[in-house]
Design a protein around this motif. Structure first.
Motif, PDB file in Angstrom:
ATOM      1  N   ASN A  46       0.820  -1.208   0.000  1.00  0.00           N
ATOM      2  CA  ASN A  46       0.000   0.000   0.000  1.00  0.00           C
ATOM      3  C   ASN A  46       0.857   1.263   0.000  1.00  0.00           C
ATOM      4  N   GLU A  47       1.990   1.216   0.684  1.00  0.00           N
ATOM      5  CA  GLU A  47       2.886   2.365   0.723  1.00  0.00           C
ATOM      6  C   GLU A  47       3.563   2.566  -0.630  1.00  0.00           C
ATOM      7  N   VAL A  48       3.954   1.474  -1.272  1.00  0.00           N
ATOM      8  CA  VAL A  48       4.556   1.568  -2.605  1.00  0.00           C
ATOM      9  C   VAL A  48       3.566   2.187  -3.584  1.00  0.00           C
ATOM     10  N   LEU A  49       2.326   1.709  -3.542  1.00  0.00           N
ATOM     11  CA  LEU A  49       1.303   2.234  -4.448  1.00  0.00           C
ATOM     12  C   LEU A  49       1.035   3.712  -4.181  1.00  0.00           C
ATOM     13  N   ARG A  50       1.028   4.087  -2.901  1.00  0.00           N
ATOM     14  CA  ARG A  50       0.796   5.498  -2.570  1.00  0.00           C
ATOM     15  C   ARG A  50       1.913   6.376  -3.116  1.00  0.00           C
ATOM     16  N   ARG A  51       3.164   5.937  -2.939  1.00  0.00           N
ATOM     17  CA  ARG A  51       4.295   6.744  -3.403  1.00  0.00           C
ATOM     18  C   ARG A  51       4.337   6.828  -4.928  1.00  0.00           C
ATOM     19  N   ALA A 183       8.188  11.157 -18.104  1.00  0.00           N
ATOM     20  CA  ALA A 183       8.021   9.848 -18.727  1.00  0.00           C
ATOM     21  C   ALA A 183       7.758   8.780 -17.672  1.00  0.00           C
ATOM     22  N   VAL A 184       8.471   8.844 -16.558  1.00  0.00           N
ATOM     23  CA  VAL A 184       8.237   7.892 -15.465  1.00  0.00           C
ATOM     24  C   VAL A 184       6.834   8.083 -14.904  1.00  0.00           C
ATOM     25  N   LEU A 185       6.385   9.320 -14.812  1.00  0.00           N
ATOM     26  CA  LEU A 185       5.034   9.579 -14.327  1.00  0.00           C
ATOM     27  C   LEU A 185       3.994   8.980 -15.274  1.00  0.00           C
ATOM     28  N   MET A 186       4.246   9.084 -16.572  1.00  0.00           N
ATOM     29  CA  MET A 186       3.342   8.493 -17.551  1.00  0.00           C
ATOM     30  C   MET A 186       3.332   6.969 -17.417  1.00  0.00           C
ATOM     31  N   LEU A 187       4.500   6.357 -17.274  1.00  0.00           N
ATOM     32  CA  LEU A 187       4.564   4.907 -17.072  1.00  0.00           C
ATOM     33  C   LEU A 187       3.838   4.497 -15.796  1.00  0.00           C
ATOM     34  N   THR A 188       3.990   5.302 -14.759  1.00  0.00           N
ATOM     35  CA  THR A 188       3.300   5.024 -13.494  1.00  0.00           C
ATOM     36  C   THR A 188       1.794   5.040 -13.691  1.00  0.00           C
ATOM     37  N   ARG A 189       1.323   6.009 -14.459  1.00  0.00           N
ATOM     38  CA  ARG A 189      -0.113   6.067 -14.731  1.00  0.00           C
ATOM     39  C   ARG A 189      -0.577   4.817 -15.477  1.00  0.00           C
ATOM     40  N   ASN A 190       0.226   4.376 -16.454  1.00  0.00           N
ATOM     41  CA  ASN A 190      -0.119   3.152 -17.182  1.00  0.00           C
ATOM     42  C   ASN A 190      -0.088   1.939 -16.252  1.00  0.00           C
ATOM     43  N   LEU A 191       0.899   1.909 -15.359  1.00  0.00           N
ATOM     44  CA  LEU A 191       1.061   0.783 -14.434  1.00  0.00           C
ATOM     45  C   LEU A 191      -0.121   0.673 -13.475  1.00  0.00           C
ATOM     46  N   LEU A 192      -0.617   1.799 -12.998  1.00  0.00           N
ATOM     47  CA  LEU A 192      -1.673   1.792 -11.989  1.00  0.00           C
ATOM     48  C   LEU A 192      -3.082   1.918 -12.574  1.00  0.00           C
ATOM     49  N   LYS A 193      -3.177   1.849 -13.895  1.00  0.00           N
ATOM     50  CA  LYS A 193      -4.490   1.912 -14.522  1.00  0.00           C
ATOM     51  C   LYS A 193      -5.377   0.782 -13.995  1.00  0.00           C
TER      52      LYS A 193
END
Length: 243
Positions: A46-51, A183-193
């Motif tokens: 949960n902490e990883v996902l929050r960060r 770019a990392v933020l975009m990948l993060t968005r794709n990862l947490l979709k």
């Protein structure tokens, strides 16, 4: 998603949709490395996902990337003409108001809230960041400034003034770490979709809210970007890379 192992597996295959080709190779390994480090430190899922959601991962990767760029004796930072009080880079005239993450938005609000009711950068120029002292034009939230501010460099102060007026000019721009961070933020968005949304915010609107006395939650609500803002900001960075 039930475990960190699931997250690692998904991250290894994360879609690069929306990420410029030139940024895919550095961005994906950087995100994977951040997640792997979190796993090694036994950080709860949960902490990883929050960060990840709040942009802490993207920011950490961006700050790691920018350090050698700032220290390079032959790099653009060494040739910077930036000086205290220039401040034309702090005129936020873009439609997005300066794209920042949730963790950056929270820090900016915390830094500026004690200045509620005081004159701010808008007394110098209407579209200037409220973080500025209107007399000295120094940033009063310097330690909390986001990546977009940390990465901006210029070898020509006059160019900054021209850009602030809405006309493109050579000699000013952001270091490559800013593009990697986005770019990392975009990948993060794709990862947490499908798990959680990765929001972005308007720097100028957060600063306005803090100075004008809005609560953090009200300021975040007002400054929150629509889903297309990050796509458009990444596309702008891609255009710079192509040049």
């Amino acid at each position: 998603m039930k475990s960190l192992a699931d997250l690692q597996t998904k991250a290894a295959k994360v879609s690069t949709k929306g990420v410029p080709p030139a940024l895919r190779d550095p961005a994906r390994p950087a995100l994977l490395a951040w997640i792997n480090t979190a796993v090694q430190h036994a950080m709860p899922l949960n902490e990883v996902l929050r960060r990840l959601r709040d942009g802490e991962a993207a920011e950490a990767i961006g700050r790691t990337a920018i350090a050698p760029q700032l220290a390079d004796p032959n790099g653009p930072a060494a040739r910077a003409a930036c000086a205290p009080g220039c401040a034309f880079c702090c005129i936020l005239s873009g439609d997005d108001g300066g794209t920042i993450t949730q963790i950056e938005a929270r820090r900016m609000h915390q830094a500026l809230a004690p200045l509620e009711g005081q004159l701010d950068g808008r007394a110098w120029m209407p579209k200037a960041c409220p973080s500025l002292d209107p007399e000295t034009r120094l940033c009063r939230a310097y330690d909390a400034r986001p990546m977009i501010c940390r990465s901006y460099m210029s070898s020509n102060v006059a160019a900054c003034e021209v850009i602030a007026g809405g006309t493109p000019a050579e000699g000013a721009g952001v270091l490559g770490a800013q593009a990697l961070y986005l770019a990392v933020l975009m990948l993060t968005r794709n990862l947490l979709k499908g798990i959680t949304r990765v929001p972005t915010y308007s720097l100028s609107r957060i600063a306005v809210g803090a100075i004008d006395g809005e609560s953090l939650e009200d300021a975040l609500t007002a400054a929150k970007h629509g889903p297309r803002e990050l796509d458009e900001e990444v596309a702008r960075q891609a255009a710079v890379i192509k040049r």
